[in-house]
Design a protein around this motif. Sequence first.
Motif, PDB file in Angstrom:
ATOM      1  N   GLU A  37       0.836  -1.207   0.000  1.00 32.15           N
ATOM      2  CA  GLU A  37       0.000   0.000   0.000  1.00 32.15           C
ATOM      3  C   GLU A  37       0.871   1.258   0.000  1.00 32.15           C
ATOM      4  O   GLU A  37       0.549   2.261  -0.633  1.00 32.15           O
ATOM      5  N   LYS A  93      -3.079   5.963  -2.768  1.00 33.19           N
ATOM      6  CA  LYS A  93      -4.443   5.470  -2.526  1.00 33.19           C
ATOM      7  C   LYS A  93      -5.469   6.437  -3.109  1.00 33.19           C
ATOM      8  O   LYS A  93      -5.555   7.586  -2.698  1.00 33.19           O
ATOM      9  N   ALA A 143     -13.469   0.306  -5.664  1.00 36.23           N
ATOM     10  CA  ALA A 143     -12.221  -0.180  -5.066  1.00 36.23           C
ATOM     11  C   ALA A 143     -11.294   0.998  -4.813  1.00 36.23           C
ATOM     12  O   ALA A 143     -11.633   2.150  -5.115  1.00 36.23           O
ATOM     13  N   GLN A 144     -10.123   0.707  -4.228  1.00 40.23           N
ATOM     14  CA  GLN A 144      -9.055   1.690  -4.059  1.00 40.23           C
ATOM     15  C   GLN A 144      -7.859   1.225  -4.904  1.00 40.23           C
ATOM     16  O   GLN A 144      -7.703   0.036  -5.175  1.00 40.23           O
ATOM     17  N   THR A 172      -4.995   0.817  -4.074  1.00 39.31           N
ATOM     18  CA  THR A 172      -4.121  -0.070  -3.286  1.00 39.31           C
ATOM     19  C   THR A 172      -4.688  -1.483  -3.165  1.00 39.31           C
ATOM     20  O   THR A 172      -4.033  -2.366  -2.622  1.00 39.31           O
ATOM     21  N   ASP A 173      -5.917  -1.694  -3.647  1.00 37.64           N
ATOM     22  CA  ASP A 173      -6.564  -3.006  -3.523  1.00 37.64           C
ATOM     23  C   ASP A 173      -6.016  -4.002  -4.533  1.00 37.64           C
ATOM     24  O   ASP A 173      -5.497  -3.633  -5.588  1.00 37.64           O
ATOM     25  N   LYS A 174      -6.196  -5.289  -4.182  1.00 41.42           N
ATOM     26  CA  LYS A 174      -5.929  -6.368  -5.130  1.00 41.42           C
ATOM     27  C   LYS A 174      -7.273  -6.840  -5.673  1.00 41.42           C
ATOM     28  O   LYS A 174      -8.222  -7.039  -4.896  1.00 41.42           O
ATOM     29  N   VAL A 222     -13.077  -7.371  -5.160  1.00 44.08           N
ATOM     30  CA  VAL A 222     -11.971  -6.801  -4.385  1.00 44.08           C
ATOM     31  C   VAL A 222     -11.571  -7.776  -3.286  1.00 44.08           C
ATOM     32  O   VAL A 222     -12.433  -8.282  -2.557  1.00 44.08           O
ATOM     33  N   HIS A 223     -10.287  -8.023  -3.183  1.00 39.91           N
ATOM     34  CA  HIS A 223      -9.794  -8.911  -2.118  1.00 39.91           C
ATOM     35  C   HIS A 223      -9.860  -8.210  -0.765  1.00 39.91           C
ATOM     36  O   HIS A 223      -9.366  -7.100  -0.596  1.00 39.91           O
ATOM     37  N   LYS A 224     -10.502  -8.902   0.195  1.00 36.75           N
ATOM     38  CA  LYS A 224     -10.553  -8.413   1.575  1.00 36.75           C
ATOM     39  C   LYS A 224      -9.861  -9.440   2.450  1.00 36.75           C
ATOM     40  O   LYS A 224     -10.332 -10.576   2.553  1.00 36.75           O
TER      41      LYS A 224
END
Length: 747
Positions: free
Chosen positions: A507, A512, A552-553, A555-557, A602-604
Amino acid sequence: MGKNGESPKDEITPIDLKSALEERYLAYALSTIMHRALPDVRDGLKPVHRRIMHAMRLLRLDPDRGYVKCARIVGDVMGKFHPHGDSAIYDALVRLAQSFSVRYPLVDGQGNFGNVDGDNAAAMRYTEAKMTEVASLLLEGIAEDAVDFRDTYNEEDREPVVLPGAFPNLLANGSSGIAVGMATNIPPHNAAELCDAALHLIKHPNTKSRDLMRFVPGPDFPTGGIIVESADSMAEAYETGRGGFRVRARWHKEDLGRGNWVAVVTEIPYQVQKSRLIEKTAELLLSRKLPLLEDIADESAEDIRIVLTPKSRAVDPELLMESLFRLTDLESRVSLNMNVLSGGKVPGVLSLADCLLQWLEHRKDVLIRRSRHRLGKIEQRLEVLGGLLIAYLNLDEVIRIIREEDEPKQELIQTFDLTDVQANAILDMRLRNLRKLEEMEIRREHENLTEEKAGLEALLASDEEQWKTISGQIREVRKTFGPKTDLGRRRTDFGDAPAKDLAAIHEAMIEKEPVTVVLSKKGWARALKGHLADMSNLSFKDGDGLKVAFHAQTTDKILVMSRFGRVYTIGADRLPGGRGAGEPIRIMVDMENDDDIVTAFVHKPGARRLMVSKAGYGFVGVEDDLVANTRKGKQALNVKAPDEAAFAVPVTGGTVAIVGENRKMLVFPVEQVAELTRGKGVRLQRYKDGGVSDVQVFNLSDGLTWHDSAGRSFTRSNEELLEWKGDRAMTGRMVPKGFPKSGKFDG
């Protein structure tokens, strides 16, 4: 026409091209290996460096003498010993004088010899040089038959095959070079530590390289820095002669008051150009790859001082530096490949212990040769002194013979049983040497030399005495370059890279920003700036349309699941911008030609997903297990044709509602579904024909909600769902009234 009327064609000798090429290329390869690229294990020098040292010795450029123009040195080296370009010789000379390139400089330079920014040295006509104490040690005893000499390239002069090398130069100063089919790269080490290791090897010659690490813990770079390589990895490298070391810049946090701070870098990794480092970091800053960094400034004078200003005082200094270490040369890897010439002839990769043992063997050979040379000189002198003493004992008769005899030399030899050398010494003696004091000095010299001769004979006869002498010499070197001296103190420290969360570091390297990820039916992806509320205005290529869109952001995967059950990971910052239709996901990941995208999300971290195949099989997987670090992705749901992956729905409650294409619905607890990292899963619903139409995980207490095509919302409570409740793998019952005709929970 040729001789005897033959045509020139008859004089041509046919040669097989293959054998000719092999022969010529082998000659070139051997020349490169032996005379250019690889250092000798004994003195740690390549021929060009050895010739520079030898030429400087002949010019009498000792440490206590004055400087001489480098052009003079280069001219001598090129004219007498090294038939190559003057720039190549001068470059080698310059490097030997650079304190940031060589741990223990062999040349003491006066003038502009370049700097750590990568600036070149001044022309050789402006700079001056002489030898350092280290160079004197390498040459010590060269005039005492310590090493072999050979003819120079034009056979007009002689040059040393190797230097005596009283300093462990190979490991202390390191070396690098690329030959034909092989290369070498040896980082510099601390001389005092190498001396300690050598002294230990003299007593315990079978010591393993990894055990020598208590004396030589790792490289010692002239530019300092911190080695963050594990001890096991370094031990393996020293044992095999191949490996590498991660080196980081030395930095500290500097408080500016009121909570403000900057990070100050005071040492950079070995062989990194400071100007290039700052330039590259500034480029990353402009391209917004370093969101935690506000500015970089070079405040260096003689010492390095690079000031890094954070975006805000709330930034974690460790996190800022970790992001810089990953993207810039503030961390670099120095490789180890101890490929050297053993005995000056055989190339091979040696371990740390082997390098030191071969250096010690060379020192023993030098000691024996110097001792024999000295012994020969003593014997010659004792012969002369013996004759002179006879002359003093019979002075009147000697004078009479010289004055009266026609052949005094022969008469002296016959009268006093002298050798030819002794007779010549008596005849060459001056009158002033006849004084009594001179006789006493000669007697004293004779006694001292006789005593020295006995000592040398004892030394040559005893292996133990030889190693004892070598140990004494090494201790002297250790004392000269000990840890308490400016040159000898260790500059590079050892440390561990802080155990920072990888996700946090990732990140920190991306700015971001909110984006809306759009995926089309044909697999084209893009990221629009901001979080869009209305998706109806999105444009697509002809024949294409919206498959899925979500917020999403950067910085997200983003996790993308394919029809074959593979899950691919793409950084949201890598998705193309909103102009046009984006790019096909296929070019971002390694996907099979006949595979297609099913969904994306989005990966959490820590979140769970219900992975479902078209045939009604599935399992609960943790999203962390789905993340892949390569373009190939990860196999999650195992499916065999004609079955295929169909859904990856978030587990947001304790109950699963599944609807088949036969419009039958089943509701059952999610705990009945196995939790796996990958696999086929278990049967969720049984069908005679068709497969799954839709699936959802919900909280039973909130009831099951769906929307019809008009956008109206319907909710069935826990009690109202009683007749659809059952266990997994049952067929279920027809959907409730008002359920969308599409068979989907969202109309």
